[in-house]
Design an enzyme around this catalytic site. Structure first.
Site, short mmCIF file in Angstrom:
data_model
loop_
_atom_site.label_atom_id
_atom_site.label_comp_id
_atom_site.label_asym_id
_atom_site.label_seq_id
_atom_site.Cartn_x
_atom_site.Cartn_y
_atom_site.Cartn_z
N SER A 14 -0.99 -1.17 -9.67
CA SER A 14 -1.44 -2.31 -11.18
C SER A 14 -1.83 -3.56 -10.80
CB SER A 14 0.20 -2.47 -11.49
OG SER A 14 0.83 -2.57 -10.68
N ASN A 15 -1.07 -3.85 -9.38
CA ASN A 15 -1.95 -5.14 -8.57
C ASN A 15 -3.18 -4.84 -8.81
OD1 ASN A 15 0.45 -7.19 -7.94
ND2 ASN A 15 1.28 -5.27 -7.51
N ILE A 93 1.33 0.29 7.86
CA ILE A 93 1.09 -1.12 8.83
C ILE A 93 -0.57 -1.08 9.09
CG2 ILE A 93 1.94 -1.80 10.73
CD1 ILE A 93 5.19 -1.33 9.45
N HIS A 110 4.44 -8.50 -1.08
CA HIS A 110 6.10 -8.00 -0.58
C HIS A 110 7.11 -8.08 -2.03
CE1 HIS A 110 9.16 -6.04 0.62
NE2 HIS A 110 9.58 -7.16 1.08
C1 GRF Z 1 4.39 -3.91 -5.82
O1 GRF Z 1 5.61 -3.71 -6.02
C2 GRF Z 1 3.80 -4.50 -4.31
O2 GRF Z 1 4.60 -5.25 -3.93
C3 GRF Z 1 4.60 -3.32 -3.19
O3 GRF Z 1 4.35 -1.65 -3.55
C4 GRF Z 1 4.11 -2.59 -5.45
C5 GRF Z 1 3.12 -1.76 -5.26
O4 GRF Z 1 2.90 -1.43 -6.84
N1 GRF Z 1 4.17 -3.21 -2.06
P1 GRF Z 1 1.26 -1.97 -7.64
O5 GRF Z 1 0.54 0.33 -6.32
O6 GRF Z 1 0.03 -2.35 -7.46
O7 GRF Z 1 1.72 -0.60 -8.88
#
Ligand code: GRF
Length: 226
Positions: A14-15, A93, A110
């Site tokens: 989603s990001n 990592i 994060h």
């Molecule tokens: C988000 O909460 C990000 O901060 C964490 O993993 C999640 C990923 O969500 N590192 P998406 O795959 O972007 O929906």
């Protein structure tokens, strides 16, 4: 010059989607060269393909050790022509060779206000601790987990009856605003590092107004369009 960026995902993406949408809206001067995932079933790969972006699964189980996996990942990222890397829910990592190859050009998000609650259970740990303010952090990546210089943070309220999922969802909505903003700053060359401090240069054309963050605190403030 448009910044070529590789995006690494492990899950929903989603990001990635939020970044894609802001690029397509002309808000970020970047181009996604490839989306890579350590999981073949990552929804992020489907999102990339839907936007005509090369999507590649590199399952970590196919490699004998971390070093071999890191080398394969680095080769694929380089091959795509990327000059920067965005970790968008990438649950591995990065090894020292990868970090060295793209030093100060790797961003991570994060879902906690670092340095509180690092690790994979950020929102769950924050909810269990009973914090009143939770949040999200975009930071540069160094060799340590959830450790590099901070670019932007969003503070969001946490409520006593929040479970991990409720808190994570409230945080995620702000991730979708601060991650595209951070990438826009990186792509336009406005970020410089001074030890652990990240400095943000003023916009060449000052934004008419700052975006409304509602009851949340975002610093540096979101600019118009984010
Ligand atoms: C988000 O909460 C990000 O901060 C964490 O993993 C999640 C990923 O969500 N590192 P998406 O795959 O972007 O929906």
């Amino acid at each position: 010059m448009t910044l070529p960026v590789a995006v690494l995902v492990s899950g929903s993406g989603s990001n990635l989607q939020a970044i894609l949408d802001r690029i397509e809206a002309g808000r970020i001067d970047a181009r996604i060269t490839a989306v890579l995932s350590n999981r073949a079933d990552a929804q992020g790969l489907v999102r990339a393909a839907a936007h005509g972006i090369p999507a590649l699964a590199l399952p970590h189980g196919d490699y004998p050790d971390r070093t071999a996996y890191d080398a394969a990942l680095l080769a694929a990222v380089r091959q795509s022509g990327a000059e920067a890397v965005v970790l968008a829910g990438f649950m591995r990592i990065l090894g020292p060779d990868f970090v060295a190859a793209y030093r100060d050009r790797i961003l991570n998000i994060h879902p906690a206000l670092l340095p509180s609650f690092p690790g994979v259970r950020g929102p769950a740990d924050a909810a269990a601790y009973g914090v009143a303010i939770a949040g999200a952090t975009v930071h540069f990546v160094d060799e340590k987990m959830d450790n590099g210089p901070i670019v932007i943070q969003a503070a969001v309220p946490a409520r006593p009856d929040d479970d991990a999922a409720a808190l994570a969802a409230r945080i995620l909505a702000f991730e979708h605003r601060i991650y595209p903003q951070a990438l826009a700053w990186l792509a336009s060359g406005r970020l410089t590092l001074d030890g652990r401090k990240t400095r943000l240069a003023p916009a060449a054309i000052p934004p008419a107004d700052m975006a409304d963050a509602g009851p949340c605190l975002v610093n540096p403030p979101l600019e118009q369009g984010f």
